[in-house]
Design an enzyme around this catalytic site. Sequence first.
Site, PDB file in Angstrom:
ATOM      1  N   SER A   1       0.829  -1.192  -0.086  1.00  0.00           N
ATOM      2  CA  SER A   1       0.099   0.018   0.019  1.00  0.00           C
ATOM      3  C   SER A   1       0.776   1.289   0.094  1.00  0.00           C
ATOM      4  O   SER A   1       0.178   2.548   0.201  1.00  0.00           O
ATOM      5  CB  SER A   1      -0.942  -0.034   1.289  1.00  0.00           C
ATOM      6  OG  SER A   1      -0.211  -0.115   2.265  1.00  0.00           O
TER       7      SER A   1
ATOM      8  N   HIS B   1      -2.551  -2.439  -6.102  1.00  0.00           N
ATOM      9  CA  HIS B   1      -3.084  -2.008  -4.623  1.00  0.00           C
ATOM     10  C   HIS B   1      -4.447  -2.302  -4.693  1.00  0.00           C
ATOM     11  O   HIS B   1      -5.180  -1.368  -5.195  1.00  0.00           O
ATOM     12  CB  HIS B   1      -2.460  -0.807  -4.488  1.00  0.00           C
ATOM     13  CG  HIS B   1      -3.087  -0.243  -3.206  1.00  0.00           C
ATOM     14  ND1 HIS B   1      -3.225   1.082  -2.745  1.00  0.00           N
ATOM     15  CD2 HIS B   1      -3.158  -0.903  -1.809  1.00  0.00           C
ATOM     16  CE1 HIS B   1      -3.658   1.049  -1.354  1.00  0.00           C
ATOM     17  NE2 HIS B   1      -3.440  -0.173  -0.939  1.00  0.00           N
TER      18      HIS B   1
ATOM     19  N   GLU C   1      -5.227   0.262  -7.700  1.00  0.00           N
ATOM     20  CA  GLU C   1      -4.117   1.220  -8.227  1.00  0.00           C
ATOM     21  C   GLU C   1      -3.150   0.238  -8.825  1.00  0.00           C
ATOM     22  O   GLU C   1      -2.797  -0.599  -8.349  1.00  0.00           O
ATOM     23  CB  GLU C   1      -3.679   1.784  -7.268  1.00  0.00           C
ATOM     24  CG  GLU C   1      -4.402   2.862  -6.627  1.00  0.00           C
ATOM     25  CD  GLU C   1      -3.797   3.640  -5.624  1.00  0.00           C
ATOM     26  OE1 GLU C   1      -3.393   5.070  -5.556  1.00  0.00           O
ATOM     27  OE2 GLU C   1      -3.236   2.979  -4.583  1.00  0.00           O
TER      28      GLU C   1
ATOM     29  N   ASN D   1      -3.470   6.664  -0.879  1.00  0.00           N
ATOM     30  CA  ASN D   1      -3.013   6.573   0.733  1.00  0.00           C
ATOM     31  C   ASN D   1      -2.391   7.787   0.789  1.00  0.00           C
ATOM     32  O   ASN D   1      -2.457   8.200   2.033  1.00  0.00           O
ATOM     33  CB  ASN D   1      -2.196   5.129   0.848  1.00  0.00           C
ATOM     34  CG  ASN D   1      -3.173   4.140   1.220  1.00  0.00           C
ATOM     35  OD1 ASN D   1      -4.239   4.290   1.295  1.00  0.00           O
ATOM     36  ND2 ASN D   1      -2.530   2.950   1.497  1.00  0.00           N
TER      37      ASN D   1
END
Length: 284
Positions: free
Chosen positions: A120, A141, A153, A191
């Site tokens: 992540s 991700h 992602e 994130n």
Amino acid sequence: MEIKKVGVIGAGQMGSGIALVIAQAGMEVIMRDVETKFVEKGLSYIKQTLKKSVEKAKITQEEANSILSRIKGTIDLSDASKDADFIVEAIIENMDLKKTLFKELDGICPGRTIFATNTSSFSITEIASVTRRPEKFLGLHFFNPVPVMRLVEIIKGYTTAEDTVAVARDLIIKIGKEPIKVNDSPGFAVNRILVPMLNEAIYTLMEGVATKEDIDQGMKLGCGHPMGPFALMDIVGLDTLLSIMEYYYQEFGDPKYRPCPLLRQMVRAGLLGKKAGKGFYDYS
């Protein structure tokens, strides 16, 4: 390139969820973890998820059986990877462990195999550098819970070939997810925006601006979030969140990524969230 067989390394909540959605799309999956008990737990999660889907009439029992027949569990890394067209790594967030794993996989897998990490936050480029196929290495991700969350992602490392990105994009669409392309940078896109917001929520609580309940309610009603930041952090794990914040702080050298002192204290106290029975909320 047609993906027929996928090795998923890691049978935790993320790995088992990834294995499930890939098998649902008709591909063969071998899910590997270091101990039999972890593999069995991952397979149990998959079976329970399929059972709920049958009960809700989303799929038939025959379809559930067919999906399950395409998933095999193992503790043998070679068994999971020697014939794989594609590898998805979903182990714990530890850079050294990921590098060690991919060095080993690089020696087992055929040259055609594409490598993906579900990290992540960590640098895709750095992990890829320990292999002899950095052009066939990228980040995928997935978001938790994998069967529910639509976003993936696709992270292009400095050395990732465009052909590799194209194959990964086709795979993500085939399993019913929505891909977005992101260039390698700490935290990627989602994130990098989300984690500092969570950290700021802790500062807001620590400074007595509002209670955790009111902050959670405010973000749900005012911003349309499905859950508040404190409920989300308890699911993610406060130790995981702290590790990510420390990584951002180290990589960017920017004080805006400094972990909140309250977060550090809670991790030191063992208040890690749902997995520990208590975090910001009590789950005992």
